[in-house]
Design an enzyme around this catalytic site. Sequence first.
Site, PDB file in Angstrom:
ATOM      1  N   GLU A 274       3.797 -14.331  -3.271  1.00  0.00           N
ATOM      2  CA  GLU A 274       5.070 -13.814  -3.794  1.00  0.00           C
ATOM      3  C   GLU A 274       6.023 -14.998  -3.919  1.00  0.00           C
ATOM      4  O   GLU A 274       6.621 -15.423  -2.933  1.00  0.00           O
ATOM      5  CB  GLU A 274       5.615 -12.751  -2.827  1.00  0.00           C
TER       6      GLU A 274
ATOM      7  N   ASP B  22       7.256 -11.246   6.462  1.00  0.00           N
ATOM      8  CA  ASP B  22       6.070 -10.879   7.225  1.00  0.00           C
ATOM      9  C   ASP B  22       5.119 -12.050   7.412  1.00  0.00           C
ATOM     10  O   ASP B  22       4.147 -11.943   8.139  1.00  0.00           O
ATOM     11  CB  ASP B  22       5.339  -9.718   6.529  1.00  0.00           C
TER      12      ASP B  22
ATOM     13  N   LYS C 101       1.771  -2.954   7.943  1.00  0.00           N
ATOM     14  CA  LYS C 101       2.203  -3.539   6.661  1.00  0.00           C
ATOM     15  C   LYS C 101       3.694  -3.330   6.380  1.00  0.00           C
ATOM     16  O   LYS C 101       4.508  -3.534   7.252  1.00  0.00           O
ATOM     17  CB  LYS C 101       1.346  -2.956   5.537  1.00  0.00           C
TER      18      LYS C 101
ATOM     19  N   ASP D 141       5.277   5.091   0.776  1.00  0.00           N
ATOM     20  CA  ASP D 141       6.487   5.582   0.117  1.00  0.00           C
ATOM     21  C   ASP D 141       6.510   7.093  -0.087  1.00  0.00           C
ATOM     22  O   ASP D 141       7.387   7.786   0.432  1.00  0.00           O
ATOM     23  CB  ASP D 141       6.748   4.834  -1.195  1.00  0.00           C
TER      24      ASP D 141
HETATM   25  O1  LIG Z   1       2.324  -6.421   5.163  1.00  0.00           O
HETATM   26  C1  LIG Z   1       3.102  -6.306   4.211  1.00  0.00           C
HETATM   27  C2  LIG Z   1       2.687  -5.939   2.919  1.00  0.00           C
HETATM   28  C3  LIG Z   1       3.623  -5.824   1.897  1.00  0.00           C
HETATM   29  N1  LIG Z   1       4.928  -6.067   2.159  1.00  0.00           N
HETATM   30  C4  LIG Z   1       5.913  -5.974   1.060  1.00  0.00           C
HETATM   31  O2  LIG Z   1       5.804  -4.753   0.395  1.00  0.00           O
HETATM   32  C5  LIG Z   1       6.250  -4.885  -0.934  1.00  0.00           C
HETATM   33  C6  LIG Z   1       5.306  -4.158  -1.901  1.00  0.00           C
HETATM   34  O3  LIG Z   1       4.060  -4.731  -1.906  1.00  0.00           O
HETATM   35  P1  LIG Z   1       3.271  -5.089  -3.265  1.00  0.00           P
HETATM   36  O4  LIG Z   1       2.024  -5.730  -2.866  1.00  0.00           O
HETATM   37  O5  LIG Z   1       4.202  -5.756  -4.203  1.00  0.00           O
HETATM   38  O6  LIG Z   1       2.888  -3.671  -3.788  1.00  0.00           O
HETATM   39  P2  LIG Z   1       3.154  -3.008  -5.223  1.00  0.00           P
HETATM   40  O7  LIG Z   1       1.903  -2.371  -5.665  1.00  0.00           O
HETATM   41  O8  LIG Z   1       3.821  -3.898  -6.164  1.00  0.00           O
HETATM   42  O9  LIG Z   1       4.182  -1.940  -4.716  1.00  0.00           O
HETATM   43  C7  LIG Z   1       4.334  -0.629  -5.155  1.00  0.00           C
HETATM   44  O10 LIG Z   1       3.594   0.269  -4.348  1.00  0.00           O
HETATM   45  C8  LIG Z   1       3.902   0.257  -2.943  1.00  0.00           C
HETATM   46  C9  LIG Z   1       3.178   1.409  -2.318  1.00  0.00           C
HETATM   47  O11 LIG Z   1       1.845   1.172  -2.287  1.00  0.00           O
HETATM   48  C10 LIG Z   1       5.382   0.429  -2.703  1.00  0.00           C
HETATM   49  O12 LIG Z   1       5.651   0.249  -1.356  1.00  0.00           O
HETATM   50  C11 LIG Z   1       6.150  -0.578  -3.521  1.00  0.00           C
HETATM   51  O13 LIG Z   1       7.528  -0.449  -3.320  1.00  0.00           O
HETATM   52  C12 LIG Z   1       5.816  -0.361  -4.991  1.00  0.00           C
HETATM   53  O14 LIG Z   1       6.567  -1.266  -5.802  1.00  0.00           O
HETATM   54  C13 LIG Z   1       6.382  -6.376  -1.206  1.00  0.00           C
HETATM   55  O15 LIG Z   1       7.738  -6.723  -1.177  1.00  0.00           O
HETATM   56  C14 LIG Z   1       5.682  -6.995  -0.024  1.00  0.00           C
HETATM   57  O16 LIG Z   1       6.232  -8.208   0.330  1.00  0.00           O
HETATM   58  C15 LIG Z   1       5.346  -6.418   3.425  1.00  0.00           C
HETATM   59  O17 LIG Z   1       6.523  -6.651   3.656  1.00  0.00           O
HETATM   60  N2  LIG Z   1       4.429  -6.515   4.421  1.00  0.00           N
END
Ligand SMILES: O=c1ccn([C@@H]2O[C@H](COP(=O)(O)OP(=O)(O)O[C@H]3O[C@H](CO)[C@@H](O)[C@H](O)[C@H]3O)[C@@H](O)[C@H]2O)c(=O)[nH]1
Length: 717
Positions: free
Chosen positions: A176, A205, A381, A566
């Site tokens: 990221e 994290d 997570k 979510d």
């Molecule tokens: O151990 C972890 C894993 C993820 N994240 C954060 O969670 C967010 C979402 O993760 P990402 O991998 O970008 O998932 P996406 O598929 O893009 O996310 C979509 O799907 C997720 C549900 O699976 C939702 O939580 C998100 O808000 C939604 O945008 C990011 O800011 C990550 O940095 C953490 O803080 N800690």
Amino acid sequence: MSSPGTEEAAGLNEPLLANGNNGVDEAEVAKRKGALKSKDDNWCWEDVGQPDDVAAPPDLENGDGRRPLLFRNRKVKNIVLYPFRALILIRIITLILFVGWRIKNSNSDVIWFWVMSIIADVWFGLSWLSYQLPKCNPIKSIPDLVTLRKHCDLPGGSFQLPGIDVIVTTASPIAEPILYTMNCVLSILAVDYHVGKFTCYLSDDSGSLILYEALVETAKFATLWVPFCRKHRIEPRAPESYFELHGSLYEGESLEVFMSDYKHVRTKYEEFKMYLDMLSDAIRERSNIYNRMETKKVDTKATWMDNGTQWPGTWFDPTENHRMGHHAGIVQIVQSHPNHMAQPGPQEANNYPLNFEDVDLRLPMLVYVAREKGSGCEHNKKAGALNAELRISALLSNAPFFINFDCDHYINNSQALLAAICFMLDRREGDNTGFVQFPQRFDNVDPTDRYGNHNRVFFDGAMYGLNGQQGPTYLGTGCMFRRLALYGIDPPCWRSKEIIINSNKFGNSLPFLNSVLAAIKQEQCVTPPLDDSFVAEMTRVVSSSYDDSTDWGRGVGYIYKMATEDIVTGFRIHGQGWRSMYCSMEREAFRGTAPINLTERLHQIVRWSGGSLEMFFSYMSPLFAGHRLNTMQRVSYINFTIYPITSLFILMYALCPVMWLLPTEIFIQRPYTRDHMVGLVAQRAVFYSQLSKCLSNGGVAHGGQSPYKERYKIQGH
Ligand SMILES: O=c1ccn([C@@H]2O[C@H](COP(=O)(O)OP(=O)(O)O[C@H]3O[C@H](CO)[C@@H](O)[C@H](O)[C@H]3O)[C@@H](O)[C@H]2O)c(=O)[nH]1
Ligand SMILES: [Mn+2]
């Protein structure tokens, strides 16, 4: 993103100026306006006919009873809505007749296939119905910012804006891009909200020093960026997106001043980006120097902070307590709480090369948090990270509202927080509103949206439908919560006198338990002095074992043990009787990036589908959990959690044309010989695998590559 070097050579891009007719495509603007208008032609104000209520002057003295109305609803015009409902009814009747006819005419030789196809048809019918029914009364809710401003800015503060804790989550400085995360932070720091009333937290994290030092540098750059945004009221306030704009209009009066300020800020931004680019090498170099001095004493390769101490988080060369998934908890206040009084800047002075005479220079509090991770503990997570943030923010600012952003999103409309607050403070259902969700919009999707990232039917259809019921589901980012709703406390309309707050439920931190009581009593939190015992308490609430044997992740906070935290967290809140609101603004509130290659997109979809099914078969199943759910809301949650099953039946029907390849039973008339067909299938398979590979690489099938994709690739290291 072009490199700073090329930028220099070409001269910094000039912003487009309204007065200069500098390439603004008027035809394009007119076209967009036209499209917007024709889309809106189907909507009318819900409160037409009772304008008095809307315009009624609020009686602020009588307190909550007469708070102002802070949003208005639009509904679909009857001339469109009634035929739509009639169509649904006709289709239901046809469906019933069709299934009846299918059952009566069971003259198939292959009974198992006939039974399967009946089940599939009924399933398609029911899933269509569960998708359509909640959409029978779509509502668009429009926040009334003018009224909000009128009342919250009254002298004497009879109507004070509430506090907001804003959280950005990131999990890796490599996957990221740091620049994106810092852009998100900058867009938050520059948001249009009372400075002392909100706090920005970065949840890291990965526990990496690069992110911490990048945040410190961001705070420094913000001292220039934020007053610049305030002075010229620019949008969006994420610099990367702002400087990339080719249609931005400057509508202010001081054109010359703007031009010179713009150039200065842009140069400083390029320097800031360069600093971020070099940060990793700088930390390595510094660490090498310290390690060389230290090797005589201990034999480690630590990562060092610039104050000469070892970084408690992860190290470049990982060791037992300093690696991903195993490091200490860190809370660092990068910028402390601002003064109460506005602090206008001096005229051109050394520190402030721009004239910020009439601009408030204060910045909101900014905090870096990396929760502790221990090898024996489940981290849960994003949900685990957000729960740790809920606790740390309770100790530091305890704002009644809590909004979280994924680090690849940013605030695109600086009024967005005010808009969400309109729904929370409205006198009708405001107090019972648990969260306000905004649609997700993406920058980096190609014009053909080949992987359906924009999800228009969902964001601009289903969500308005739910808004007319109990409210939209929580979608993971860009959602403002009421802290009490996250704590699992009932909404006022269902709340009993006695609320149980104990350590079995919330964990055994006394200051945290007190903060929950204060939140219920709506008391303002005052950040305590950062003495040793307070610092120890902060570390405790972000420790990896804090959640053990408590209700966190089940009845309190974001829900654990689901692939998608979510939808299930929103479900828990709706199930307790809270409602939610959907807020879409003409200038989109937030924007972000979406997965733009096939592999990542498929991963995302599989994760979402898996999470949905997991929820359906869990203790949070919408079939029976959530005792205060409105019926249509329940139907909708059932649809959102069982939809992946539909793919099995689609696959079954998709295979029908080749079923005659089965040796014994031929269902469909044989067009060619079997050998022909095997050859054809093999050839098609090769073709499609090539095609998907081509598409996943940015493909030529739909024209050129998106510039955003290029940007993402460069940033992705
Ligand atoms: O151990 C972890 C894993 C993820 N994240 C954060 O969670 C967010 C979402 O993760 P990402 O991998 O970008 O998932 P996406 O598929 O893009 O996310 C979509 O799907 C997720 C549900 O699976 C939702 O939580 C998100 O808000 C939604 O945008 C990011 O800011 C990550 O940095 C953490 O803080 N800690
Ligand atoms: Mn994402």
